[in-house]
Design a protein around this motif. Structure first.
Motif, PDB file in Angstrom:
ATOM      1  N   SER A   1       0.828  -1.199   0.000  1.00  0.00           N
ATOM      2  CA  SER A   1       0.000   0.000   0.000  1.00  0.00           C
ATOM      3  C   SER A   1       0.868   1.257   0.000  1.00  0.00           C
ATOM      4  CB  SER A   1      -0.917   0.006   1.234  1.00  0.00           C
ATOM      5  OG  SER A   1      -1.755  -1.119   1.251  1.00  0.00           O
ATOM      6  N   MET A   2       1.968   1.207   0.726  1.00  0.00           N
ATOM      7  CA  MET A   2       2.888   2.330   0.771  1.00  0.00           C
ATOM      8  C   MET A   2       3.491   2.617  -0.595  1.00  0.00           C
ATOM      9  SD  MET A   2       6.681   2.440   2.365  1.00  0.00           S
ATOM     10  CE  MET A   2       7.101   1.422   0.957  1.00  0.00           C
ATOM     11  N   GLU A   3       3.835   1.568  -1.318  1.00  0.00           N
ATOM     12  CA  GLU A   3       4.408   1.758  -2.648  1.00  0.00           C
ATOM     13  C   GLU A   3       3.398   2.391  -3.601  1.00  0.00           C
ATOM     14  OE1 GLU A   3       5.767  -2.080  -3.828  1.00  0.00           O
ATOM     15  OE2 GLU A   3       7.531  -2.033  -2.514  1.00  0.00           O
ATOM     16  N   TYR A   4       2.147   2.008  -3.449  1.00  0.00           N
ATOM     17  CA  TYR A   4       1.091   2.599  -4.279  1.00  0.00           C
ATOM     18  C   TYR A   4       0.961   4.102  -3.996  1.00  0.00           C
ATOM     19  CZ  TYR A   4      -3.617   4.086  -5.521  1.00  0.00           C
ATOM     20  OH  TYR A   4      -4.686   4.790  -6.006  1.00  0.00           O
ATOM     21  N   VAL A   5       0.932   4.460  -2.719  1.00  0.00           N
ATOM     22  CA  VAL A   5       0.827   5.877  -2.348  1.00  0.00           C
ATOM     23  C   VAL A   5       2.037   6.655  -2.848  1.00  0.00           C
ATOM     24  CG1 VAL A   5       0.798   7.474  -0.390  1.00  0.00           C
ATOM     25  CG2 VAL A   5      -0.624   5.419  -0.353  1.00  0.00           C
ATOM     26  N   SER A   6       3.213   6.047  -2.741  1.00  0.00           N
ATOM     27  CA  SER A   6       4.442   6.720  -3.181  1.00  0.00           C
ATOM     28  C   SER A   6       4.400   7.015  -4.676  1.00  0.00           C
ATOM     29  CB  SER A   6       5.659   5.843  -2.855  1.00  0.00           C
ATOM     30  OG  SER A   6       5.729   5.569  -1.484  1.00  0.00           O
TER      31      SER A   6
END
Length: 331
Positions: A24-29
């Protein structure tokens, strides 16, 4: 036997929850165009450290006694120790396998010299967690807590200005692979976020209960045991991320994710513990702080040169074995 199975279940729950949270963090980034250096050294540790934060809060809220505080403090002290000792050998093993399979050019980790900033932060600030145990003053504890929070905010600001390149080739949200009907990214993101938080909470609670019950059953020091067991389980999210980046030969991102975690546990989380616990440190805690400082010093030397070599892994393993021997001696 039931205690072990309960802890294993918590271990798996935390691992899956952290895995989903990292994705999820990679998506937001990618979605908000945040640079890779900032993602690795600041954003990634904030998100993947949630298992430890949940462990800390659960230990204080659900176990309002000495053993609960011991687990909380042991978790805070143990995270940098575990990252500094047993995680880097794994990273170098992955690099060696990648080199053997010709997915990497060498087994040396090539890193950006800007990572000297988080390493310097750890070296300078992590030892401050020992001061409250030496100076018996509530005012000193609060003063150190405020100083550590301020230092982290300054660190995050500096890294934000040196954020690096944006991550372009990120993996699709995992939840979409499982539920094909989720065509809207933001809806999939929210669902995956909720699932990961639930798993992190459930797994962390199981780990805390298992640590306390097992230590009482075996008559072991709770703080000493929690320094090894809980962080070893909850450090898996950032470790998995670092392993993947090492395999892809994104060495700066891999190392940034790990050192960023250590920065967080040299500042924000000790500050939280100083303000909410008695902060009594055992001999095992003192030894773990010393090991972190030695390994971080060696790594800083290599980062200045832009390369991490295998001796970092060896020193980490030696430090881990030394801690185990001291823990056995004081049992």
């Amino acid at each position: 036997m039931m205690i072990i199975l309960y802890m294993v279940g918590g271990f798996i729950s935390v691992l899956i929850g952290g895995w989903l949270f990292t994705n999820s963090m990679e998506y937001v980034s990618h979605r908000y165009r945040i640079g890779s250096s900032f993602v690795g050294a600041v954003l990634s540790p904030i998100l993947t450290s949630l298992p430890e934060l949940i462990v800390f809060l659960i230990a204080l809220l659900l176990y309002d006694d000495v053993s609960g505080e011991d687990v909380a403090v042991g978790t805070i002290i143990g995270e940098p120790f575990v990252v500094s000792t047993i995680i880097y050998p794994v990273i170098f093993m992955v690099a060696a396998v990648g080199f053997y399979l010709r997915r990497r050019d060498d087994v040396v980790l090539e890193v950006d010299k800007e990572l000297t900033i988080p390493f310097i932060v750890v070296l300078l600030l992590f030892p401050t967690v020992l001061l409250p145990a030496i100076i018996k003053s509530l005012a000193v504890r609060y003063l150190i807590a405020v100083f550590l929070v301020t230092a982290y905010l300054l660190y995050a600001h500096i890294m934000r200005n040196r954020q690096g390149l944006v991550i372009e080739d990120y993996e699709r949200l995992y939840i979409i692979r499982v539920i094909n009907r989720l065509r809207i990214d933001w809806a999939a993101f929210i669902l995956q976020l909720v699932v990961s938080v639930v798993l992190l909470f459930a797994g962390s609670r199981a780990l805390v209960e298992g640590i306390i019950d097992l230590s009482k059953y075996l008559m072991l020091d709770v703080t000493g045991l929690s320094i090894i067991v809980v962080p070893t389980a909850t450090v898996l999210p950032e470790s998995v991320t670092a392993v993947i980046w090492t395999w892809k030969e994104r060495d700066t991102m891999a190392v940034a994710a790990l050192i960023g975690e250590k920065v967080l546990y040299s500042t924000i989380y000790p500050a939280l513990a100083l303000a909410t616990t008695r902060w009594l440190l055992s001999v095992e805690a003192l030894v773990s702080v010393a090991v972190v400082e030695v390994v971080s010093s060696v790594m800083l030397y290599h980062v200045i040169r832009g390369k991490l070599t295998w001796d970092v892994a060896v020193i980490g393993l030696v430090g881990y074995l030394a801690y185990l021997l001291i823990l056995i001696h004081f049992i």
